[in-house]
Design a protein around this motif. Structure first.
Motif, PDB file in Angstrom:
ATOM      1  N   LEU A   1      48.274  34.527  60.057  1.00  0.00           N
ATOM      2  CA  LEU A   1      49.188  34.289  61.164  1.00  0.00           C
ATOM      3  C   LEU A   1      48.879  33.332  62.201  1.00  0.00           C
ATOM      4  CD1 LEU A   1      50.082  38.197  61.346  1.00  0.00           C
ATOM      5  CD2 LEU A   1      51.521  36.328  61.121  1.00  0.00           C
ATOM      6  N   LYS A   2      47.490  33.203  62.193  1.00  0.00           N
ATOM      7  CA  LYS A   2      46.904  32.279  63.219  1.00  0.00           C
ATOM      8  C   LYS A   2      47.445  30.745  62.232  1.00  0.00           C
ATOM      9  CE  LYS A   2      42.509  31.256  64.936  1.00  0.00           C
ATOM     10  NZ  LYS A   2      41.197  31.276  64.692  1.00  0.00           N
TER      11      LYS A   2
ATOM     12  N   ALA B   1      49.793  30.342  60.565  1.00  0.00           N
ATOM     13  CA  ALA B   1      51.425  30.133  60.216  1.00  0.00           C
ATOM     14  C   ALA B   1      52.017  28.883  61.158  1.00  0.00           C
ATOM     15  CB  ALA B   1      51.973  31.481  60.238  1.00  0.00           C
ATOM     16  N   LEU B   2      51.402  29.372  62.518  1.00  0.00           N
ATOM     17  CA  LEU B   2      52.055  28.565  63.600  1.00  0.00           C
ATOM     18  C   LEU B   2      51.667  27.107  63.312  1.00  0.00           C
ATOM     19  CD1 LEU B   2      50.726  30.722  66.551  1.00  0.00           C
ATOM     20  CD2 LEU B   2      53.018  30.640  65.445  1.00  0.00           C
TER      21      LEU B   2
ATOM     22  N   THR C   1      53.968  32.988  48.825  1.00  0.00           N
ATOM     23  CA  THR C   1      55.297  33.445  48.432  1.00  0.00           C
ATOM     24  C   THR C   1      55.596  34.786  49.082  1.00  0.00           C
ATOM     25  OG1 THR C   1      55.316  32.079  46.291  1.00  0.00           O
ATOM     26  CG2 THR C   1      57.066  34.285  46.708  1.00  0.00           C
TER      27      THR C   1
ATOM     28  N   HIS D   1      46.693  40.520  58.942  1.00  0.00           N
ATOM     29  CA  HIS D   1      46.603  39.058  59.545  1.00  0.00           C
ATOM     30  C   HIS D   1      47.540  38.224  58.572  1.00  0.00           C
ATOM     31  CE1 HIS D   1      44.052  39.382  56.484  1.00  0.00           C
ATOM     32  NE2 HIS D   1      43.510  38.121  56.381  1.00  0.00           N
TER      33      HIS D   1
ATOM     34  N   LEU E   1      50.679  36.384  56.824  1.00  0.00           N
ATOM     35  CA  LEU E   1      52.034  36.089  56.891  1.00  0.00           C
ATOM     36  C   LEU E   1      52.641  36.576  55.399  1.00  0.00           C
ATOM     37  CD1 LEU E   1      54.474  34.691  58.650  1.00  0.00           C
ATOM     38  CD2 LEU E   1      54.203  32.501  57.228  1.00  0.00           C
ATOM     39  N   LYS E   2      53.699  37.383  55.670  1.00  0.00           N
ATOM     40  CA  LYS E   2      54.139  37.802  54.459  1.00  0.00           C
ATOM     41  C   LYS E   2      55.463  36.819  53.659  1.00  0.00           C
ATOM     42  CE  LYS E   2      52.128  41.794  54.860  1.00  0.00           C
ATOM     43  NZ  LYS E   2      51.253  41.458  56.043  1.00  0.00           N
ATOM     44  N   GLY E   3      54.918  35.783  53.202  1.00  0.00           N
ATOM     45  CA  GLY E   3      55.699  34.824  52.682  1.00  0.00           C
ATOM     46  C   GLY E   3      56.045  33.503  53.703  1.00  0.00           C
TER      47      GLY E   3
ATOM     48  N   ASP F   1      58.056  31.318  53.590  1.00  0.00           N
ATOM     49  CA  ASP F   1      59.482  31.196  53.808  1.00  0.00           C
ATOM     50  C   ASP F   1      59.892  31.829  55.071  1.00  0.00           C
ATOM     51  OD1 ASP F   1      59.233  33.874  52.707  1.00  0.00           O
ATOM     52  OD2 ASP F   1      60.600  33.467  51.337  1.00  0.00           O
ATOM     53  N   LEU F   2      58.864  32.735  55.928  1.00  0.00           N
ATOM     54  CA  LEU F   2      59.333  33.295  57.120  1.00  0.00           C
ATOM     55  C   LEU F   2      59.293  32.327  58.235  1.00  0.00           C
ATOM     56  CD1 LEU F   2      57.676  36.697  56.734  1.00  0.00           C
ATOM     57  CD2 LEU F   2      60.017  36.217  56.564  1.00  0.00           C
ATOM     58  N   VAL F   3      58.680  31.035  57.885  1.00  0.00           N
ATOM     59  CA  VAL F   3      58.460  30.065  58.960  1.00  0.00           C
ATOM     60  C   VAL F   3      58.960  28.559  58.517  1.00  0.00           C
ATOM     61  CG1 VAL F   3      56.481  31.110  60.373  1.00  0.00           C
ATOM     62  CG2 VAL F   3      56.061  29.645  58.466  1.00  0.00           C
TER      63      VAL F   3
END
Ligand code: SF4
Lengths: 233, 163
Positions: free
Chosen positions: B78-79, B81-82, B105, B116, B118-120, B122-124
């Motif tokens: 998640l860190k 992901a941004l 994916t 911690h 990101l579940k894929g 494609d969410l961002v």
């Protein structure tokens, strides 16, 4: 041919062990020369190993028998009990670790590092442990001495809602990052740490992930955190 | 004109501009060079001499400004992901995303308990091609890249879209 070679190497190594390195350096063939050097290193290593083993035996013979089967933990814990009788929790200590109270930990750690009998110059690891939702958090320190080659494990427990332990970052510099990691994962505050903030997780993270009662946050900066793609399993 | 000089008569190539643009774009999709976890090793292997991405026109670029394709290779925390999102926004259009490996994916091994992760991805960011595997072999990644090339080629940037 091979027999001859082996013979040659053996002789050269024997000479070299007596201090005559030319015997090896004068070997013409490069491969044979390096093989000879390798076996020289091996021979030297075995020699030192034997020496230390005998010297260890001598040492333990010289000291009293009772000391011989003591772990270094017990040995150090005796030292500590003499110095800091109130801070050592004898019932909870064992052969493998020493349980102490958090209050004087800074003083004790300085003593452990500087006293000639312990000389723990390296802090190898700091681990946080959550003993269960109803019980305390615990910090464990693994110390090792390069001089005496002995090691101990120190454990300090602290209550879950007021998790505070003195920082040893000023004693062992590496403690800086270890303590920040333990803080990051368990929320244990190390008092006196000069830069206590999260080290791995982002600074605006909520909660302490490795605690048993941790709950995953729903969103992080608008991104959904728990698994959302239902039906994938 | 080098070797071609005086070899041919004057020539005219007739093509539809739409297709020409598609062909040009699809044969030089420069990819953005960044790796997030173990999958990145496989991406490097793909770009290295044995599998040689250069032969399908792909060169790693270190700046998002020069890249057309972003290969998200690895676990997106998640860190991160941004930052991935920010990097995607820095790329110039047209831009494409390949989600490489099960981590990018769907969260992969961290699907159930990774607090911690990101579940894929494609969410961002919008993803064009998913390459499954943990990690995908270089052949699988190349397959994904060829699929992406097909997709780029079939685009008609100049044709007006009718509803
Ligand atoms: S999909 Fe597998 S190989 Fe790829 S980053 Fe995740 S764990 Fe590593």
């Amino acid at each position: 041919m091979t027999v001859n070679l082996e013979q040659l190497i053996k002789e050269a190594v024997e000479k070299a062990l007596e201090g005559d390195m030319d015997a090896i350096n004068n070997i013409e063939d490069r491969v044979t020369r390096s093989r000879a050097k390798a076996s020289l290193v091996k021979a030297k290593r075995e020699a030192t190993k034997e020496k230390t083993e005998t010297s260890l035996d001598e040492n333990s013979d010289a000291t009293s028998d009772s000391k011989k089967d003591k772990t270094s933990n017990e040995h150090i814990s005796e030292l500590l009990i003499q110095q800091f009788p109130d801070d050592i929790n004898k019932e909870l200590s064992s052969k493998k670790h020493i349980q102490i109270q958090p209050k004087n930990w800074l003083v004790i750690s300085r003593y452990l590092r500087d006293d000639p009998a312990s000389l723990f110059d390296s802090l190898q690891c700091i681990t946080g442990v959550d003993l269960g939702e109803e019980s305390d958090l615990e910090v464990r320190y693994n110390l090792h001495s390069m001089t005496h080659l002995h090691a101990v494990e120190i454990r300090i427990s602290c209550p879950r809602n007021k998790a505070k332990v003195p920082s040893v970052e000023s004693i062992w510099r590496i403690g800086d990052w270890f303590e920040r990691e333990t803080y990051d994962m368990y929320g244990i505050e190390f008092e006196g740490h000069r830069n206590l903030k999260r080290i791995l997780l982002p600074e605006d993270w909520e909660g302490w992930p490795l605690r048993k009662d941790y709950e995953v946050q729903e969103t992080y900066h608008g991104i959904i955190v728990p698994k959302v793609k239902e039906g994938w399993e | 004109m080098g070797v071609f000089e005086n070899k041919f008569q004057d020539n005219i190539v007739v093509a539809s501009l739409d297709k020409l643009i598609g062909w040009a774009r699809s044969t030089s999709p420069w990819f953005f060079q960044f790796g997030l976890a173990c999958c990145a090793i496989e991406m490097m292997a793909t770009a290295a001499s044995r599998h040689d991405l250069m032969r399908i026109g792909m060169i790693p670029r270190s700046s998002p400004r020069q890249a057309d394709v972003m290969i998200v290779a690895g676990t997106v925390t998640l860190k991160m992901a941004l930052r991935v999102k920010k990097l995607y926004e820095q790329m110039a259009n047209p831009k494409y995303v390949i989600s490489m490996g099960s981590c990018a994916t769907s969260g992969g091994p961290y699907w159930q308990h990774g607090y911690h992760v990101l579940k894929g991805v494609d969410l961002v960011v919008p993803v064009d091609v998913y390459v499954p595997g943990c990690p995908p072999r270089p052949e699988a990644l190349i397959e994904g890249l060829l699929k992406l090339q097909e997709k780029i080629q079939s685009e008609r940037p100049l044709t007006r879209k009718t509803a």
